[in-house]
Design an enzyme around this catalytic site. Structure first.
Site, PDB file in Angstrom:
ATOM      1  N   CYS A 150     135.616  -5.151  62.181  1.00  0.00           N
ATOM      2  CA  CYS A 150     134.852  -4.174  61.836  1.00  0.00           C
ATOM      3  C   CYS A 150     134.551  -3.441  63.063  1.00  0.00           C
ATOM      4  O   CYS A 150     135.077  -3.309  63.783  1.00  0.00           O
ATOM      5  CB  CYS A 150     133.624  -4.556  61.016  1.00  0.00           C
ATOM      6  SG  CYS A 150     132.319  -5.737  61.853  1.00  0.00           S
ATOM      7  N   ARG A 187     135.874   6.064  59.538  1.00  0.00           N
ATOM      8  CA  ARG A 187     136.216   5.573  60.976  1.00  0.00           C
ATOM      9  C   ARG A 187     137.278   5.053  60.962  1.00  0.00           C
ATOM     10  O   ARG A 187     138.174   5.103  62.158  1.00  0.00           O
ATOM     11  CB  ARG A 187     134.942   4.482  60.939  1.00  0.00           C
ATOM     12  CG  ARG A 187     133.699   5.185  61.066  1.00  0.00           C
ATOM     13  CD  ARG A 187     132.432   4.047  61.338  1.00  0.00           C
ATOM     14  NE  ARG A 187     132.606   3.457  62.448  1.00  0.00           N
ATOM     15  CZ  ARG A 187     132.088   2.060  62.816  1.00  0.00           C
ATOM     16  NH1 ARG A 187     130.951   1.741  61.912  1.00  0.00           N
ATOM     17  NH2 ARG A 187     132.225   1.346  63.775  1.00  0.00           N
TER      18      ARG A 187
END
Length: 234
Positions: free
Chosen positions: A192, A132
């Site tokens: 995050c 990611r």
């Protein structure tokens, strides 16, 4: 766990903010924490059902609202079960308490602070999975660009945990941060996907006697804006 109260990350959040589970106001947090039966002077232990995941976010929220005596049960409910800890079922109940929040705004970063930190070359840690971070895997939330902030460093939160969901030993934590160029004097901003697992490296830093700052909006904000730069690759 007998006597435990349920800390609902979705309910204890700013319901007027379109971003997921953002930190609520001090008044809202105090009112909802009091309903859980805790005050700001209590010794608070938080845990989750995964091992070490959402508990770190709850720990950080309590600390950011002025609590000093808050801890995380290492390994969470799975570790409790492995050691033969007792369990109960049914709805939780707690005697209401008075929780007086004392916010610590320096523990929370917004996008402007993150941008200034990146421009200064100071550390920003991204706790998402490597794919990611690199942009080779799609974001789970629709409408978000793939990739990372230019200048951010990837430290997947799972690298700080053992296979059993326990926090790794201090030497391993020190090595993980050092491998990302962080020294003892650094106070990184952590990010995050939506501000939950970004608290795991903050908990690891606290175990080492160090501090950090959490970017509450995290990638849910940064990746969804049209005025933020995003790059791909490792």
């Amino acid at each position: 766990m007998p006597g435990a109260a349920f800390f609902d990350l979705e309910a204890i959040s700013d319901r007027n903010d379109p971003l997921p589970h953002m930190m609520p106001s001090a008044d809202q947090f105090g009112e909802q924490a009091g309903r859980l039966g805790v005050s700001e002077t209590d010794r608070i232990v938080v845990y989750d059902t995964f091992g070490l995941f959402t508990a770190a976010r709850a720990w950080w929220m309590f600390r950011a609202m002025g609590c000093d005596r808050v801890q995380v049960l290492d390994g969470g409910l799975p570790a409790w079960k492995r050691m033969g800890g007792s369990l109960e079922t049914g709805p939780a109940s707690a005697r209401p308490a008075v929780f007086t929040a004392d916010p610590r705004p320096d523990m929370i970063a917004d996008a402007a602070r993150v941008r200034a930190t990146l421009a200064a070359g100071a550390p920003v840690l991204d706790a998402r999975a490597a794919a990611r971070f690199a942009g080779s895997a799609p974001e789970p939330r629709p409408g978000l660009r793939a990739g990372h902030m230019p200048g951010a460093v990837n430290l997947p939160f799972g690298e700080l945990l053992t296979a059993e969901g326990l926090m790794r030993e201090p030497e391993a934590l020190e090595a993980a941060f050092a491998a990302r160029g962080l020294g003892p004097a650094d106070r990184p901003i952590t990010s995050c996907g939506s501000g939950v697992t970004a608290a795991v490296p903050l908990l690891a830093l606290a175990l080492l006697g160090r501090e950090g700052v959490l970017y509450d909006g995290s990638w849910a904000e940064w990746g969804g804006r049209d005025d933020t730069e995003v790059v791909t690759g490792p």
